[in-house]
Design a protein around this motif. Structure first.
Motif, mmCIF file in Angstrom:
data_model
loop_
_atom_site.group_PDB
_atom_site.id
_atom_site.type_symbol
_atom_site.label_atom_id
_atom_site.label_comp_id
_atom_site.label_asym_id
_atom_site.label_seq_id
_atom_site.Cartn_x
_atom_site.Cartn_y
_atom_site.Cartn_z
ATOM 1 N N GLY A 1 15.916 18.976 -4.724
ATOM 2 C CA GLY A 1 16.814 18.743 -5.842
ATOM 3 C C GLY A 1 18.274 18.974 -5.477
ATOM 4 O O GLY A 1 18.610 19.432 -4.387
ATOM 5 N N ALA A 2 19.159 18.663 -6.430
ATOM 6 C CA ALA A 2 20.594 18.863 -6.220
ATOM 7 C C ALA A 2 20.879 20.361 -6.085
ATOM 8 O O ALA A 2 20.226 21.178 -6.724
ATOM 9 C CB ALA A 2 21.370 18.279 -7.401
ATOM 10 N N PRO B 1 17.089 21.828 -9.955
ATOM 11 C CA PRO B 1 18.072 22.491 -9.086
ATOM 12 C C PRO B 1 17.408 23.223 -7.931
ATOM 13 O O PRO B 1 16.496 24.026 -8.126
ATOM 14 C CB PRO B 1 18.772 23.463 -10.041
ATOM 15 C CG PRO B 1 18.574 22.881 -11.403
ATOM 16 C CD PRO B 1 17.229 22.235 -11.361
ATOM 17 N N ALA B 2 17.870 22.938 -6.719
ATOM 18 C CA ALA B 2 17.243 23.490 -5.519
ATOM 19 C C ALA B 2 17.363 25.003 -5.429
ATOM 20 O O ALA B 2 16.560 25.646 -4.758
ATOM 21 C CB ALA B 2 17.856 22.850 -4.275
ATOM 22 N N LEU B 3 18.352 25.588 -6.093
ATOM 23 C CA LEU B 3 18.510 27.038 -6.031
ATOM 24 C C LEU B 3 17.367 27.756 -6.735
ATOM 25 O O LEU B 3 17.001 28.872 -6.365
ATOM 26 C CB LEU B 3 19.846 27.440 -6.667
ATOM 27 C CG LEU B 3 20.192 28.934 -6.651
ATOM 28 C CD1 LEU B 3 20.278 29.462 -5.221
ATOM 29 C CD2 LEU B 3 21.493 29.200 -7.394
ATOM 30 N N LEU B 4 16.784 27.119 -7.755
ATOM 31 C CA LEU B 4 15.733 27.764 -8.539
ATOM 32 C C LEU B 4 14.333 27.310 -8.149
ATOM 33 O O LEU B 4 13.397 28.117 -8.144
ATOM 34 C CB LEU B 4 15.938 27.493 -10.033
ATOM 35 C CG LEU B 4 17.237 27.988 -10.669
ATOM 36 C CD1 LEU B 4 17.192 27.780 -12.177
ATOM 37 C CD2 LEU B 4 17.503 29.443 -10.344
ATOM 38 N N VAL B 5 14.162 26.023 -7.856
ATOM 39 C CA VAL B 5 12.819 25.489 -7.603
ATOM 40 C C VAL B 5 12.847 24.491 -6.454
ATOM 41 O O VAL B 5 13.685 23.581 -6.422
ATOM 42 C CB VAL B 5 12.248 24.785 -8.858
ATOM 43 C CG1 VAL B 5 10.913 24.125 -8.524
ATOM 44 C CG2 VAL B 5 12.073 25.768 -10.004
ATOM 45 N N ASP B 6 11.979 24.668 -5.499
ATOM 46 C CA ASP B 6 11.684 23.665 -4.480
ATOM 47 C C ASP B 6 10.210 23.836 -4.155
ATOM 48 O O ASP B 6 9.822 24.554 -3.242
ATOM 49 C CB ASP B 6 12.560 23.858 -3.242
ATOM 50 C CG ASP B 6 12.720 22.566 -2.454
ATOM 51 O OD1 ASP B 6 11.717 21.845 -2.324
ATOM 52 O OD2 ASP B 6 13.834 22.275 -1.979
#
Length: 592
Positions: free
Chosen positions: A289-290, A307-312
């Motif tokens: 994600g972004a 959002p990549a900071l929270l979920v990948d």
């Protein structure tokens, strides 16, 4: 006219045969359609309006042929990547908890087969200790058990209890001093050349007017190996929880095998009730994600990403979204997302595990080329202790207990400023917060550690922990040579925890680091005209990552963080404590 009808019917037969015959040339069929269309137009001009009905019928036949064309409903693309990583790190001296248990087990098995005893007592007296540990899943019971093993025993204590306490003492005593504890000195893990291949196949199908299906298949393997041992420190204590082994949410995302796994597969129903509402279900597009699309040189994720900071993590789940047309908020949309991280199966007298689920709310008030803003809330329910993995350092693992819940909050933005000199500049900023809500359970398999609480054989009362993280970066695109240069930085606090084990990083997901990560990269695209699609491209990417860990437990919600600088050789840990790591990488990538 009859001749033209025969030509059109023949073209229709060819078009219908395309899906069944892989050898059929789609481009050639399109060319024939164009030629027939021109003939119809020419006939219409010659007749000057006569035989209008026949001409209209023929035109409809041409339209139907075109509608059956593969290119009208099916798009196939994908990517190939070769990657080279040079990995180097530095650890602290510690005591390997799992290795110590194995050492004790092996020593006791030798005693059993030798027909002897330990401290004058039959070895069979020790079995209750092992069984009690495995089945102790509450903080109160774990704390009571540890107190009993560590406290002075009164006179007249049963011999088996005395023996269990002696065994616990030997487990904490270094092997060099006659105990079972395996102390590991500080060392520098190193892999000069790790080569990997990754292949992805993307399929997009328009099933009906408002229903589409998207599929992404991924195979990701190491040169000369068909398992995950190269990134899990195979045969020795793993470094990080998200690189212990491959599990459901990381299939195709961590180098493991040449199997083509399903990374994404979902159906989307759009324009529900003639409104800007969509519903999507399946294996979600919840990876990359972004703003990670900048350094990966991908297109923007669109309204399907997270959002990549929270979920990948490759979730199986569903989304309900709404994209209202608000003039003051161009591109705005909101969506509710649900995903299942673990299916617990039937509830039985022997199984009281609950399903691990994720619920999320995303609000994107602005989504345009120059600016994208996002707000995200997620909650993870019934978080498990270990995912289901095979052939790891810890053996075959599976969830054994639910530890509680976690809330995540995120706010971020990314923007593009065009014509800054001879190119464009892209930049972003993202902040996140995690809040744990532990229940009264602990993991017996993890030495009584709970949700961000306790240490091995040292349980801690359930306490909520709040962590935070920030992630910033920029990329300058030099248009004349198609060169892109980027820098990124992220920091995670002591109690920060994310859900990103599928992130495209070799050491560990950098956004889950409790400490600092610095990264710089250069992308050089080949100056070649796209052929297979308008986003087709080939490029090289070279980069450097440096991790500076401040606390243990990056990307791990089991156990409390420990300050790296305070770790002593006698501290028992399930993961090798890494204090710093670097990765120099280079890729050749083709997107088609």
């Amino acid at each position: 006219m009859k001749k033209l009808e025969k030509l059109l019917v023949g073209a229709a037969v060819c078009a219908l045969a395309v899906p069944a015959l892989a050898q059929a040339d789609e481009q050639d069929m399109q060319r024939k359609i164009e030629e027939l269309t021109k003939k119809v137009q020419k006939l219409e001009e010659q007749k000057g309006g006569a035989d209008q009905k026949k001409i209209e019928d023929l035109t409809r036949k041409v339209d139907k042929i075109e509608e059956k064309s593969l290119g009208k409903w099916l798009t196939i693309g994908g990517d190939y990547r070769f990657r080279l990583d040079s990995l180097n790190g530095s650890t602290k001296a510690y005591t390997d908890a799992f290795g110590s248990l194995n050492n004790a087990q092996n020593a006791l098995q030798g005693t059993i087969f030798g027909g002897g005893s330990v401290a004058g007592q039959p070895v069979s007296q020790l079995m209750p200790l092992v069984q009690t540990m495995q089945h102790t899943t509450s903080y109160a019971a774990a704390a009571g058990m540890v107190r009993g093993l560590m406290s002075p025993l009164p006179p007249g204590t049963p011999a088996n209890i005395v023996l269990q306490q002696q065994l616990a003492g030997m487990l904490m005593t270094p092997a060099a001093a006659g105990g079972y504890a395996i102390q590991v000195p500080a060392y520098k893990p190193n892999n000069d050349t790790l080569y990997t291949n990754r292949f992805g196949l993307n399929i997009h199908a328009k099933a009906t007017k408002d229903v589409t299906v998207n599929v992404r298949l991924l195979a990701y393997k190491t040169f000369g190996s068909n398992d995950d041992q190269a990134v899990t420190n195979g045969g020795a204590t793993p470094f990080f929880a998200d690189r212990v082994g491959v599990f459901d949410g990381t299939l195709g995302r961590v180098p493991s095998s040449d199997f083509l796994n399903v990374d994404r597969a979902y159906a989307t129903w759009s324009n529900i009730a003639e409104q800007p509402i969509w519903f999507s279900i399946g294996r979600r597009p919840s990876t990359e994600g972004a703003p990670s699309n900048l350094r990966l040189n991908n297109e923007r994720p669109g309204n399907g990403g997270t959002p990549a900071l929270l979920v990948d993590y490759a979730f199986d789940g569903m989304t309900l979204g709404w994209a209202p047309d608000i003039e003051a908020l161009p591109g705005a949309y909101a969506k509710i997302c649900y995903g299942r991280g673990f299916e617990a199966g039937f509830e039985t007298p022997a199984n009281n595990l609950k399903d691990t689920d994720m619920l999320g709310l995303a609000i994107v008030p602005v989504d345009t080329d120059p600016l994208r803003v996002w707000l995200q809330y997620n909650r993870g329910f019934n978080i498990f202790d270990f995912p289901t993995m095979n052939d790891t350092y810890f053996g075959n693992t599976a969830p054994a207990v639910n530890l509680g819940a976690i809330d995540w909050y995120g706010l971020g933005a990314m923007s593009t400023i065009k014509k800054v000199g001879p190119g464009n500049i892209n930049f972003f900023g993202d902040v996140g917060m995690s809040v744990t809500h532990p229940n009264n359970s602990v993991s017996g398999n993890a030495g009584f550690e709970g949700l961000m609480t306790g240490a091995f054989f040292n349980p801690e009362a359930p306490t909520s922990k709040t962590g935070w993280a920030t992630y910033v970066g920029a990329r300058y695109d030099y248009e004349p040579t198609k060169t892109k240069f980027g820098v990124e930085y992220n920091h995670g606090s002591k109690n920060w925890i994310t859900f990103a084990p599928a992130a495209d990083d070799m050491w560990t997901a950098k956004v889950g680091t409790r400490g600092d990560v610095y990264e710089t990269y250069l992308i050089q695209e080949l100056n070649s005209k796209p052929v297979s699609s308008f986003i087709s491209k080939a490029f090289f990417r070279i980069g450097f990552q440096y991790y500076d860990f401040e606390y243990t437990g990056s990307n791990n919600w089991v156990g409390a963080p420990v300050k790296i600088s305070s770790i002593q050789p006698g501290d028992m840990m399930l993961m090798a404590p890494v204090k710093s790591a670097r990765d120099i990488y280079a890729t050749l990538e083709v997107k088609f």
